[in-house]
Design a protein around this motif. Structure first.
Motif, mmCIF file in Angstrom:
data_model
loop_
_atom_site.group_PDB
_atom_site.id
_atom_site.type_symbol
_atom_site.label_atom_id
_atom_site.label_comp_id
_atom_site.label_asym_id
_atom_site.label_seq_id
_atom_site.Cartn_x
_atom_site.Cartn_y
_atom_site.Cartn_z
ATOM 1 N N PHE A 344 51.256 41.361 32.909
ATOM 2 C CA PHE A 344 50.016 41.198 33.674
ATOM 3 C C PHE A 344 48.840 40.952 32.732
ATOM 4 O O PHE A 344 48.723 41.595 31.683
ATOM 5 N N ARG A 345 47.962 40.033 33.136
ATOM 6 C CA ARG A 345 46.808 39.683 32.313
ATOM 7 C C ARG A 345 45.488 39.741 33.074
ATOM 8 O O ARG A 345 44.422 39.624 32.464
ATOM 9 N N ARG A 346 45.522 39.890 34.385
ATOM 10 C CA ARG A 346 44.309 39.945 35.180
ATOM 11 C C ARG A 346 44.357 41.202 36.052
ATOM 12 O O ARG A 346 45.362 41.479 36.707
ATOM 13 N N PHE A 347 43.240 41.950 36.066
ATOM 14 C CA PHE A 347 43.195 43.210 36.808
ATOM 15 C C PHE A 347 41.909 43.285 37.624
ATOM 16 O O PHE A 347 40.806 43.143 37.083
ATOM 17 N N VAL A 348 42.060 43.483 38.937
ATOM 18 C CA VAL A 348 40.927 43.737 39.823
ATOM 19 C C VAL A 348 40.866 45.237 40.023
ATOM 20 O O VAL A 348 41.770 45.831 40.623
ATOM 21 N N LEU A 349 39.812 45.866 39.517
ATOM 22 C CA LEU A 349 39.714 47.324 39.510
ATOM 23 C C LEU A 349 38.866 47.809 40.676
ATOM 24 O O LEU A 349 37.639 47.629 40.685
ATOM 25 N N LEU A 350 39.518 48.413 41.676
ATOM 26 C CA LEU A 350 38.784 49.054 42.775
ATOM 27 C C LEU A 350 38.341 50.416 42.267
ATOM 28 O O LEU A 350 39.069 51.403 42.355
#
Length: 384
Positions: A344-350
């Motif tokens: 994984f290289r992209r993270f959307v952090l809630l």
């Protein structure tokens, strides 16, 4: 800066704030102070300016209705973000396409792209019929990324359709034209079918946020299984002429960083319960219920709502979920390292989960940049 999918070897993070409105545990909309909304909006915008400086590659806000989030029309907030920030990508995360006319959404997205100087990334999610959703996204992408897009008469607004007599298909141009030659489109996808649809069309995908009420809340999801599905997503994309990689995939993660694992897990659990209580109170009042009369017990009995699963979930269940960046600095660092190692290289952090105080989310957002992954954020900042 380039799109989120550019520079595939660089790890990038998107700051995603839920903007919780109701006081924790409150079920009475009459008690909610309207001035709190103004303070939350201003604080969120200020935080996004700072997040850009911390190295967040993208900034996002969800489309939620009721007190769990005061962004029922997030594109208005995206327009404000466009003029308050200068480098980070502006990410709609996500718009529920079937609740709106798709061509109206396309027009709104085009305006945000122009206001931001070409920094928009469109995120859309499904609620309702799958085929209708895919058709709506096709219309949105067509309106944004092609000057002339063939649209059936039935898909036009009544005003537009009035200009046509016997013509079955129209050529629709959305104005203003976006700054970007191609505005990226992200769809929420996790199943084999959803991923295959996205791959055939060349759409980027959000995955993660794995909530399984039937399994007692946040369930244990195999990273290996998800990676295998994503490899197939890339293969199907290649078969259809699209060059896709893990940079076209964003893992959406509940993110709470605290002093201890237990403290972080309790923050998430209490936030979910507060979210259910306040949202049900809001919906009950809209339906005409007596103030304070929230039929939570009846909602819990209805298995389709997922209410009982949220109540039954233990704090530890959030720690077990590999896509939930919940825990102490050491625990979250280990979880993030595992996801990066898996590809994984992209993270959307809630940040802060749902139902928690705004300040809790921002503390976690800064902890991610300062304590959990400073090297990754520094590398991302260099590309802004």
């Amino acid at each position: 800066m380039g799109t989120l999918s550019e520079d595939p070897d660089v790890v990038k993070f998107v700051y995603w704030e839920n903007l919780t409105y109701a006081p924790p545990g409150s079920r009475r909309p009459e008690e909610w102070d309207p001035k709190l909304g103004a303070r939350l909006y201003e604080s969120y915008l200020d935080h996004c300016v700072e997040a850009e400086e911390l190295g967040y590659a993208g900034l996002s806000v969800p489309e939620h209705f009721g007190p769990s989030s005061i962004s029922p029309h997030p594109n208005i907030m995206l327009a404000a973000l466009a003029v308050r920030t200068t480098r980070a990508r502006i990410v709609s995360g996500v718009n529920l396409a079937l609740l709106h006319h798709p061509l109206h959404l396309a027009e709104q997205f085009a305006m945000v792209d122009v206001l931001s100087g070409g920094r928009l990334e469109v995120g859309v999610g499904r609620r309702g019929d799958r085929a209708a959703f895919e058709h709506a996204v096709d219309l949105i992408e067509g309106g944004l990324n092609r000057i002339d897009h063939p649209v059936a008469k039935a898909d036009l607004t009544p005003t537009s359709a009035g200009f046509l007599q016997d013509v079955e298909t129209a050529k629709v141009t959305v104005w203003p034209r976006p700054v970007q030659e191609r505005v990226p489109v992200w769809v929420a996808a996790e199943s084999d079918g959803s991923l295959a649809t996205a791959a055939r069309r060349g759409w980027d995908v959000f995955t993660g946020l794995n909530l399984d009420p039937a399994a007692g809340g946040m369930s244990k999801v195999s990273v290996e299984e998800m990676v295998a599905r994503l490899r197939r997503y890339q293969e199907i994309g290649a078969e259809n002429g699209h060059e896709l990689s893990m940079a076209n995939v964003a893992a959406s993660c509940f993110t709470v960083v605290a002093d201890t694992d237990r403290e972080a897990a309790e923050i998430v659990r209490k936030g979910f319960v507060s979210h259910i209580e306040s949202a049900s109170g809001y919906l009950a009042r809209m339906a005409g219920a007596v103030p304070g009369d929230t039929p939570l017990e009846e909602l819990a009995k209805d298995g389709s709502t997922g209410v009982q699963g949220v109540f039954d979930a233990t704090a530890e269940s959030y720690l077990r979920n590999p896509f939930a960046l919940v825990g102490s600095v050491e625990t979250v660092k280990a979880k993030l390292d595992a996801l990066v190692t898996a590809g994984f290289r992209r993270f959307v952090l809630l940040c802060g989960g749902v139902g928690n105080a705004h300040e809790v989310g921002w503390q976690s957002a800064t902890a991610m940049a300062h304590d959990v992954a400073p090297e990754l954020f520094a590398a991302g900042k260099a590309g802004l």
